[in-house]
Design a protein around this motif. Structure first.
Motif, mmCIF file in Angstrom:
data_model
loop_
_atom_site.group_PDB
_atom_site.id
_atom_site.type_symbol
_atom_site.label_atom_id
_atom_site.label_comp_id
_atom_site.label_asym_id
_atom_site.label_seq_id
_atom_site.Cartn_x
_atom_site.Cartn_y
_atom_site.Cartn_z
ATOM 1 N N THR A 2 27.124 -39.318 -23.857
ATOM 2 C CA THR A 2 28.563 -39.037 -23.884
ATOM 3 C C THR A 2 28.914 -37.990 -24.925
ATOM 4 N N HIS A 3 28.107 -37.868 -25.961
ATOM 5 C CA HIS A 3 28.403 -36.848 -26.970
ATOM 6 C C HIS A 3 28.346 -35.448 -26.365
ATOM 7 N N HIS A 6 31.684 -34.442 -24.960
ATOM 8 C CA HIS A 6 32.624 -34.038 -26.009
ATOM 9 C C HIS A 6 32.267 -32.688 -26.611
ATOM 10 N N GLY A 59 24.009 -33.250 -32.429
ATOM 11 C CA GLY A 59 24.826 -34.246 -31.751
ATOM 12 C C GLY A 59 24.020 -35.460 -31.339
ATOM 13 N N HIS A 60 22.820 -35.209 -30.844
ATOM 14 C CA HIS A 60 21.953 -36.312 -30.418
ATOM 15 C C HIS A 60 21.586 -37.197 -31.603
ATOM 16 N N GLN A 62 23.203 -37.607 -34.419
ATOM 17 C CA GLN A 62 24.378 -38.350 -34.866
ATOM 18 C C GLN A 62 24.683 -39.520 -33.930
ATOM 19 N N ALA A 63 24.604 -39.272 -32.626
ATOM 20 C CA ALA A 63 24.986 -40.284 -31.644
ATOM 21 C C ALA A 63 23.912 -41.331 -31.387
ATOM 22 N N HIS A 64 22.640 -40.929 -31.451
ATOM 23 C CA HIS A 64 21.578 -41.822 -31.000
ATOM 24 C C HIS A 64 20.573 -42.235 -32.075
ATOM 25 N N GLU A 68 22.243 -45.875 -34.801
ATOM 26 C CA GLU A 68 21.496 -46.903 -34.052
ATOM 27 C C GLU A 68 21.099 -48.051 -34.969
#
Length: 90
Positions: A2-3, A6, A59-60, A62-64, A68
């Motif tokens: 989903t990042h 955005h 982004g990856h 930060q998000a994953h 986590e």
């Protein structure tokens, strides 16, 4: 991922720049290009691809990775990133 949804507004100009550079290289190769001009264009393409990779990677991570909570999933994400970077840096 989903990042990525955005980040489209930030990623799209980078992708368009990269496409333009590849198109310029193709056009140059159709003519009588100077070697140094071709090398310069290839270096610019590599730089644009690298910038795009770093943007998506940030982004990856930060998000994953950073957020986590599950250690096994976090470890799997780090391993996946490591594999991508190994492939890229060959």
């Amino acid at each position: 991922m989903t990042h990525l949804i955005h980040d489209v507004a930030r990623l799209t100009p980078r992708i368009r720049r990269l496409k333009g550079q590849v198109a310029a290289l193709e056009k140059a190769l159709a003519g009588q290009p100077e070697c140094i001009a071709v090398l310069t264009q290839i270096a610019a393409i590599r730089g644009a691809a690298q910038g795009l990779l770093l943007e998506v990677l940030e982004g990856h991570m930060q998000a994953h990775v950073a957020g986590e909570k599950n250690p096994a999933r976090r470890s799997a994400e780090v391993a996946a990133i490591h594999k991508v970077l190994r492939s890229y840096l060959k």
